[in-house]
Design an enzyme around this catalytic site. Structure first.
Site, mmCIF file in Angstrom:
data_model
loop_
_atom_site.group_PDB
_atom_site.id
_atom_site.type_symbol
_atom_site.label_atom_id
_atom_site.label_comp_id
_atom_site.label_asym_id
_atom_site.label_seq_id
_atom_site.Cartn_x
_atom_site.Cartn_y
_atom_site.Cartn_z
ATOM 1 N N GLU A 247 0.808 -1.225 0.000
ATOM 2 C CA GLU A 247 0.000 0.000 0.000
ATOM 3 C C GLU A 247 0.840 1.273 0.000
ATOM 4 O O GLU A 247 0.620 2.181 0.798
ATOM 5 C CB GLU A 247 -0.969 -0.023 1.191
ATOM 6 C CG GLU A 247 -1.883 -1.239 1.151
ATOM 7 C CD GLU A 247 -2.757 -1.403 2.393
ATOM 8 O OE1 GLU A 247 -2.724 -0.520 3.270
ATOM 9 O OE2 GLU A 247 -3.475 -2.411 2.483
ATOM 10 N N ASN A 295 1.902 -5.273 -2.957
ATOM 11 C CA ASN A 295 0.512 -5.586 -2.623
ATOM 12 C C ASN A 295 -0.271 -4.295 -2.369
ATOM 13 O O ASN A 295 0.219 -3.400 -1.675
ATOM 14 C CB ASN A 295 0.524 -6.445 -1.342
ATOM 15 C CG ASN A 295 -0.810 -7.079 -1.009
ATOM 16 O OD1 ASN A 295 -1.434 -7.703 -1.874
ATOM 17 N ND2 ASN A 295 -1.240 -6.942 0.231
ATOM 18 N N HIS A 331 -10.426 -6.334 -1.956
ATOM 19 C CA HIS A 331 -11.488 -6.004 -0.995
ATOM 20 C C HIS A 331 -12.560 -5.276 -1.807
ATOM 21 O O HIS A 331 -12.365 -4.121 -2.200
ATOM 22 C CB HIS A 331 -10.962 -5.097 0.114
ATOM 23 C CG HIS A 331 -9.922 -5.759 0.976
ATOM 24 N ND1 HIS A 331 -10.220 -6.804 1.819
ATOM 25 C CD2 HIS A 331 -8.593 -5.522 1.124
ATOM 26 C CE1 HIS A 331 -9.121 -7.188 2.450
ATOM 27 N NE2 HIS A 331 -8.119 -6.418 2.041
ATOM 28 N N GLU A 362 -6.250 -10.752 -0.932
ATOM 29 C CA GLU A 362 -7.005 -10.498 0.312
ATOM 30 C C GLU A 362 -8.497 -10.417 0.023
ATOM 31 O O GLU A 362 -9.184 -9.517 0.505
ATOM 32 C CB GLU A 362 -6.553 -9.184 0.966
ATOM 33 C CG GLU A 362 -5.064 -9.084 1.235
ATOM 34 C CD GLU A 362 -4.658 -7.839 2.008
ATOM 35 O OE1 GLU A 362 -5.542 -7.106 2.494
ATOM 36 O OE2 GLU A 362 -3.442 -7.601 2.116
ATOM 37 N N ASP A 364 -12.400 -10.281 -0.177
ATOM 38 C CA ASP A 364 -13.688 -10.364 0.514
ATOM 39 C C ASP A 364 -14.630 -9.401 -0.183
ATOM 40 O O ASP A 364 -14.183 -8.506 -0.907
ATOM 41 C CB ASP A 364 -13.587 -10.083 2.024
ATOM 42 C CG ASP A 364 -12.831 -8.818 2.383
ATOM 43 O OD1 ASP A 364 -12.758 -7.887 1.544
ATOM 44 O OD2 ASP A 364 -12.308 -8.731 3.512
HETATM 45 O O1 G3I Z 1 -4.227 -6.386 19.175
HETATM 46 C C1 G3I Z 1 -5.078 -5.321 19.612
HETATM 47 C C2 G3I Z 1 -5.684 -5.656 20.934
HETATM 48 O O2 G3I Z 1 -4.667 -5.746 21.888
HETATM 49 C C3 G3I Z 1 -6.698 -4.580 21.288
HETATM 50 O O3 G3I Z 1 -7.333 -4.912 22.465
HETATM 51 C C4 G3I Z 1 -7.714 -4.409 20.180
HETATM 52 C C5 G3I Z 1 -8.706 -3.304 20.474
HETATM 53 O O4 G3I Z 1 -9.194 -2.750 19.288
HETATM 54 O O5 G3I Z 1 -7.051 -4.111 19.008
HETATM 55 C C6 G3I Z 1 -6.157 -5.124 18.596
HETATM 56 O O6 G3I Z 1 -5.557 -4.755 17.412
HETATM 57 C C7 G3I Z 1 -6.363 -4.801 16.256
HETATM 58 C C8 G3I Z 1 -5.740 -5.750 15.268
HETATM 59 O O7 G3I Z 1 -6.451 -5.717 14.041
HETATM 60 C C9 G3I Z 1 -5.720 -7.177 15.771
HETATM 61 O O8 G3I Z 1 -7.013 -7.626 15.991
HETATM 62 C C10 G3I Z 1 -6.433 -3.392 15.675
HETATM 63 O O9 G3I Z 1 -7.148 -2.558 16.521
HETATM 64 C C11 G3I Z 1 -7.094 -3.428 14.328
HETATM 65 O O10 G3I Z 1 -6.974 -2.155 13.720
HETATM 66 C C12 G3I Z 1 -6.399 -4.445 13.453
HETATM 67 O O11 G3I Z 1 -7.073 -4.499 12.212
HETATM 68 C C13 G3I Z 1 -6.383 -5.171 11.189
HETATM 69 C C14 G3I Z 1 -6.049 -4.188 10.089
HETATM 70 O O12 G3I Z 1 -5.419 -4.880 9.000
HETATM 71 C C15 G3I Z 1 -5.105 -3.119 10.601
HETATM 72 O O13 G3I Z 1 -4.505 -2.450 9.596
HETATM 73 C C16 G3I Z 1 -7.268 -6.259 10.639
HETATM 74 O O14 G3I Z 1 -7.452 -7.257 11.652
HETATM 75 C C17 G3I Z 1 -6.646 -6.887 9.400
HETATM 76 O O15 G3I Z 1 -7.585 -7.743 8.786
HETATM 77 C C18 G3I Z 1 -6.292 -5.802 8.411
HETATM 78 O O16 G3I Z 1 -5.663 -6.397 7.297
HETATM 79 C C19 G3I Z 1 -5.298 -5.511 6.253
HETATM 80 C C20 G3I Z 1 -4.093 -6.099 5.550
HETATM 81 O O17 G3I Z 1 -3.076 -6.371 6.474
HETATM 82 C C21 G3I Z 1 -3.589 -5.158 4.459
HETATM 83 N N1 G3I Z 1 -4.639 -4.825 3.524
HETATM 84 C C22 G3I Z 1 -5.869 -4.345 4.109
HETATM 85 C C23 G3I Z 1 -6.383 -5.313 5.174
HETATM 86 C C24 G3I Z 1 -7.704 -4.849 5.718
HETATM 87 O O18 G3I Z 1 -7.558 -3.594 6.357
#
Ligand code: G3I
Length: 447
Positions: A247, A295, A331, A362, A364
């Protein structure tokens, strides 16, 4: 495998005023000083980042892309960048660049031949000729659920860690690495004969505060080099596919429309655009045989963003930067774009004509907000997977999760779900197959 000599262009793309751009909601990464892992990411970021946050194979024996291709891991094929899979009807030989059977990718085949039948997606991918990797984003939390594990391993042979291999997870403080959560996923995948793609080495999001606030070109280059080298080194014997840069480009809208430009990350701001070339060069030095990917999201169909990314990637190819392929995140629906199968196919072709692999990395399809109807979702799932299936240099389809209930979209404000399920994946919350699954299976069987 591309291994063209690398010519590093340190073109002076050092950031001027524009680099502090913050108008699209993902600014903040260069000024953040605080928290470990910021709440905002891209992949469809519409909301701003809190200040101080960190903004934001197939070992399937390469059954010859056709009649005479070879399939072991030592023989070279004549297939373009992926080099594997034999190489169509002219077969293999002394190409020297190909990697034979290690990935089962398309080589030079002109068409992919579907399996006659299959009872799982994984089987359909493995029996296709050349094979197609069928992937899923896997979370550490998910692996605590037996149904999740059962479905994930039965239906897929390619794993991307959803969060556990990102910078904040692996290097939470400078030079101190934490491997446990990532090792768990990688080891589980290998126990189930699944290949793993490392995700992701250089990204502005989920970057720890110490890194996102770093200043000085030499400092950032050194930190980037250490991270890539340490991470690839740790996993070297277990995985050889990497999202090297994720990105790096943004537009005014997350649908890929308006004012395409380099994203003002700490890497871009401190090093300039050449950070991308440099990241791939370091990765290649670390593993001469790995598949190295760029990516991005909303680059699946023709729009401002993909034009920019195409030119960026073409420039890398022309300069001999060691890039092997491009991941189309796919997405579909809020907050990202929509793309039809024909658009995706035409777009993939442009990239494969550069000698690159393409991947759906990725996928969905978000139903929230009523933007994508149920019928459109089914059509998209079939037609987009079919577009990849029909393109032998499309080497993988990865779905971004297993079941609807665990989708990242459910909790993402830009996804318009408001607490409802995004209904975006192939399995329901009881891990039953949805109609989306059937449409994907049809596409994998050439129907
Ligand atoms: O780990 C913390 C946890 O300790 C805390 O309690 C909780 C409260 O919100 O947050 C947790 O972290 C979260 C993390 O996912 C793990 O669950 C973050 O807030 C949350 O923002 C994060 O989201 C991820 C996102 O990337 C962040 O950029 C998504 O799960 C994940 O599916 C998403 O994946 C990305 C790809 O890597 C790149 N392309 C886009 C895709 C979708 O955004």
């Amino acid at each position: 495998m591309r291994s063209a000599p690398f010519t590093l262009l340190l073109s002076a793309f050092l950031c001027a005023a524009g680099c502090s751009d913050s108008g699209d909601g993902d600014g903040g990464e260069t000024t953040g000083t605080g928290g470990a892992t910021g709440g905002t990411t891209s992949g469809g970021t519409t909301s701003g980042t809190p200040s101080g946050a960190t903004t934001g194979s197939g070992e399937t024996s390469a059954s010859s892309g056709a009649t005479t291709g070879s399939g072991d891991t030592t023989s070279a094929s004549n297939g373009a960048t992926s080099g594997s899979g034999g190489g169509a009807t002219t077969g293999s030989g002394a190409g020297g660049e190909g990697t034979g059977g290690s990935d089962g990718t398309g080589g030079g085949a002109s068409a992919r031949v579907p399996a006659a039948s299959a009872s799982t997606l994984r089987e359909a991918g493995e029996k296709a000729n050349p094979p197609l990797l069928i992937g899923a984003a896997i979370s550490g939390g998910g692996l605590g659920n037996n149904d999740y594990k059962r479905v994930a391993a039965a239906e897929h042979n390619y794993v991307t860690a959803e969060n556990e291999m990102k910078w904040d997870a692996l290097e939470p403080s400078a030079g101190n690495f934490s491997w446990g959560s990532a090792d768990n996923i990688v080891n589980w995948a290998r126990q189930n004969n699944m290949k793993v793609k490392g995700h992701t080495l250089v990204w502005h999001s989920q970057l720890p505060g110490w890194m996102s606030s770093m200043t000085g070109k030499a400092n950032v280059e050194a930190a980037m080099r250490r991270h890539i080298t340490q991470v690839m080194g740790h996993f070297k014997d277990r995985l050889d596919h990497w999202d090297v840069v994720n990105e790096a480009v943004q537009t005014d809208s997350d649908t890929g429309v308006g004012n395409p430009r380099m994203r003002p990350t700490v890497f871009y701001n401190q090093i300039g655009e050449s950070y991308i070339d440099l990241a791939f060069q370091i990765a290649r030095e670390q593993d001469p045989k790995a598949k190295l990917y760029y990516n991005d999201y909303s680059i699946d169909a023709r729009n401002d963003k993909v034009e920019f990314v195409y030119n960026m990637v073409k420039g890398m190819v022309d300069r001999g930067v060691p890039i092997d392929g491009v991941g189309f995140q796919m997405h579909i629906g809020p907050p990202n774009n929509e793309a039809g199968g024909a658009d995706v196919a035409a777009n993939m072709k442009r990239f494969t004509d550069l000698g690159l692999e393409v991947l759906i990395s990725e996928m969905d399809i978000n139903r929230c907000g009523g933007v994508v109807t149920a019928e459109e979702q089914l059509t998209y799932y079939h037609d987009i997977v079919a577009a990849c299936f029909k393109e032998p240099k499309c080497t993988a389809v990865t779905f971004w999760g297993i079941n609807d209930g665990r989708s990242w979209l459910n909790g993402w404000s830009g996804a318009l779900c408001n607490g409802q399920s995004s209904q975006s994946l192939l399995f329901n919350d009881q891990y039953g197959k949805k109609e989306t699954y059937n449409r994907v299976m049809n596409a994998l069987l050439g129907k």
